[in-house]
Design an enzyme around this catalytic site. Structure first.
Site, short mmCIF file in Angstrom:
data_model
loop_
_atom_site.label_atom_id
_atom_site.label_comp_id
_atom_site.label_asym_id
_atom_site.label_seq_id
_atom_site.Cartn_x
_atom_site.Cartn_y
_atom_site.Cartn_z
N TRP A 108 0.97 -1.38 0.04
CA TRP A 108 0.23 -0.28 -0.07
C TRP A 108 0.70 1.53 0.16
O TRP A 108 0.82 2.34 -0.88
CB TRP A 108 -1.08 0.13 0.81
CG TRP A 108 -1.80 -1.12 0.76
CD1 TRP A 108 -2.31 -1.95 1.37
CD2 TRP A 108 -3.33 -1.20 -0.35
NE1 TRP A 108 -3.21 -2.44 0.46
CE2 TRP A 108 -4.03 -2.04 0.05
CE3 TRP A 108 -3.25 -0.10 -1.23
CZ2 TRP A 108 -4.72 -2.46 -1.17
CZ3 TRP A 108 -4.28 -0.53 -2.10
CH2 TRP A 108 -4.99 -2.08 -2.13
N ASP A 178 -2.09 6.13 6.09
CA ASP A 178 -2.84 5.13 5.84
C ASP A 178 -3.61 4.22 7.33
O ASP A 178 -2.55 3.32 7.52
CB ASP A 178 -2.58 4.94 5.09
CG ASP A 178 -3.56 3.23 4.26
OD1 ASP A 178 -4.43 3.11 4.55
OD2 ASP A 178 -3.27 3.36 3.30
N LYS A 202 -12.59 -2.38 5.15
CA LYS A 202 -11.67 -3.46 6.14
C LYS A 202 -12.72 -3.56 8.09
O LYS A 202 -13.03 -4.65 7.63
CB LYS A 202 -10.51 -2.90 6.35
CG LYS A 202 -10.16 -2.55 5.12
CD LYS A 202 -9.51 -3.43 4.02
CE LYS A 202 -9.07 -3.33 2.37
NZ LYS A 202 -8.32 -2.59 2.08
C1 LIG Z 1 -7.89 -1.89 1.20
C2 LIG Z 1 -6.31 -0.59 1.48
C3 LIG Z 1 -6.00 0.38 0.55
C4 LIG Z 1 -7.36 0.71 -0.78
O1 LIG Z 1 -8.67 0.85 -0.57
P1 LIG Z 1 -9.87 1.49 -1.79
O2 LIG Z 1 -10.45 1.54 -1.36
O3 LIG Z 1 -9.58 -0.38 -2.91
O4 LIG Z 1 -8.83 2.23 -3.04
C5 LIG Z 1 -5.69 1.53 0.73
N1 LIG Z 1 -4.66 1.23 1.67
C6 LIG Z 1 -4.63 -0.12 2.81
C7 LIG Z 1 -3.55 -0.13 3.76
C8 LIG Z 1 -5.88 -0.83 2.50
O5 LIG Z 1 -5.54 -1.90 3.21
#
Ligand SMILES: *Cc1c(COP(=O)(O)O)cnc(C)c1O
Length: 365
Positions: A108, A178, A202
């Site tokens: 990521w 993030d 998530k």
């Molecule tokens: C799933 C995830 C993303 C991506 O998110 P999207 O909604 O698919 O754009 C970004 N960063 C992390 C750490 C993730 O687990």
């Protein structure tokens, strides 16, 4: 009431949601607040929905103890969208032209630095690529530029199963994190960050909504090319409704916030999350079949990743788990192996079932 056909879903995202919330939602989809119409079918500007939105904001602020000098935005475009929106909104703060620093610890953060490079100088402050992304580089050794607008980290690398257990020092530049895969899983001191962001699919709700928590003084510096829907200043001034917001996702996130409050809040769920993760890691550590490769210090409490030393047993492992009602355990295709995603909504009983399966499978292997 529990359905006996609901299985344990260890998928990384979209992921399992609290059953009580889904039960409630299934009614509200048809008839919300006795309006005779469903929650997805009403105007986002009407009184009932605006109240639902405000409650979600208030509950999130309370759950995460978000200080008043932080704005909460409910946007679209996911974590990937924010990978573009963040540089567009923040890189203008850099003194000598658009620039930001990145610490790359897996899939990521790698995506984040690549996207940001479209908008300015995306500097690599540190990377654990040479360690196969199994660790986090020592904070003291990061090469941080005071000319950068911010420093970006991925607090929980969902694919690798790697999580910061601390707030890194950035030499005074704003820290952007993030938290897509560990938002609300543990107590976070929001005041230590410039921006926290994450998609909700998530640990909170359905796909389709991104939460951005941003310190107010960092708002208002967007590049002129910034799309209106991603301009934090415009969205902040419009209750994140400069266009039609993802109303169902907002409603469902709000329900999950209420559920989490009923569980005792973030500190309470953090204790459960720790217990769940420790149970699995303790089995992996004693095993001669399973191989957990992430540096013990930085093991994720949300995504437990490991390999089978005998990889030919992989299909048997996954099939056996499925037969017992456990799905979603296959690791990301880029890294292989096994990954158990154990977000807030995965009950301890589900993790205990998986723990027993791990022991049983090794005994029989
Ligand atoms: C799933 C995830 C993303 C991506 O998110 P999207 O909604 O698919 O754009 C970004 N960063 C992390 C750490 C993730 O687990």
């Amino acid at each position: 009431m529990l359905f006996d056909h609901r299985i344990y879903n260890f998928a990384p995202g979209p992921a399992t949601l609290p059953e009580e919330v889904l039960q409630r939602a299934s009614k509200d989809i048809l008839n919300w607040q006795e309006l005779g119409t469903g929650v997805m079918e009403v105007s986002h500007r009407g009184k009932p929905f605006m109240a639902c939105y405000q409650e979600a904001i208030t509950d999130l602020r309370e759950l995460m103890q978000i200080p008043e000098n932080y704005e909460i935005l409910f946007l679209q475009g996911g974590g990937i969208g924010e990978n573009a929106a963040i540089p567009m909104n923040l890189m203008g703060l850099a003194k000598k032209g658009p620039q930001a620093d990145f610490v790359v610890t897996g899939t990521w953060s790698q995506k984040s630095i690549a996207e940001a490079a479209k908008y300015g100088n995306a500097r690599l402050a540190a990377s654990s690529k040479e360690q196969q992304f199994n660790t986090i580089p020592e904070n003291a050794n990061w090469d941080i530029s005071s000319d950068s607008a911010y420093l970006h980290i991925c607090d929980n690398e969902t694919v690798g199963g790697l999580e910061y257990g601390y707030v890194p020092n950035t030499n005074g530049i704003p820290l952007v994190a993030d938290i897509s895969s560990n938002i609300l899983s543990k107590v976070i001191d929001v005041s230590k960050y410039g921006v926290l962001f994450g998609g909700i699919q998530k640990n909170i709700g359905p796909a389709g909504m991104t939460i951005v928590i941003v310190r107010k003084d960092l708002i208002g510096h967007a590049m002129s090319i910034t799309p209106t829907v991603w301009d934090w200043k415009i969205q902040a001034a419009n209750d994140s409704m400069i266009n039609t917001p993802p109303t169902f996702a907002i409603y469902l996130a709000g329900q999950v916030f209420k559920w989490l409050k009923q569980q005792g809040g973030v500190a309470a769920i953090e204790a459960v999350n720790r217990k769940k993760a420790e149970l699995l890691y303790s089995i992996l550590d004693q095993s001669s079949l399973y191989d957990a490769r992430v540096d013990v210090t930085y093991r994720s409490k949300m995504n437990v990743t490991f390999y089978l030393k005998d990889e030919s047993l992989m299909d048997k492992f996954l099939k056996g788990a499925e037969d017992q009602g456990m799905i979603g355990l296959k690791g990301h295709k880029s890294v292989g192996g096994i990954r158990a995603s154990i977000y807030n909504a995965m009950p301890l009983a589900g993790v205990e079932k998986l723990a027993n399966y791990l022991l049983e499978f090794e005994r029989k292997a």
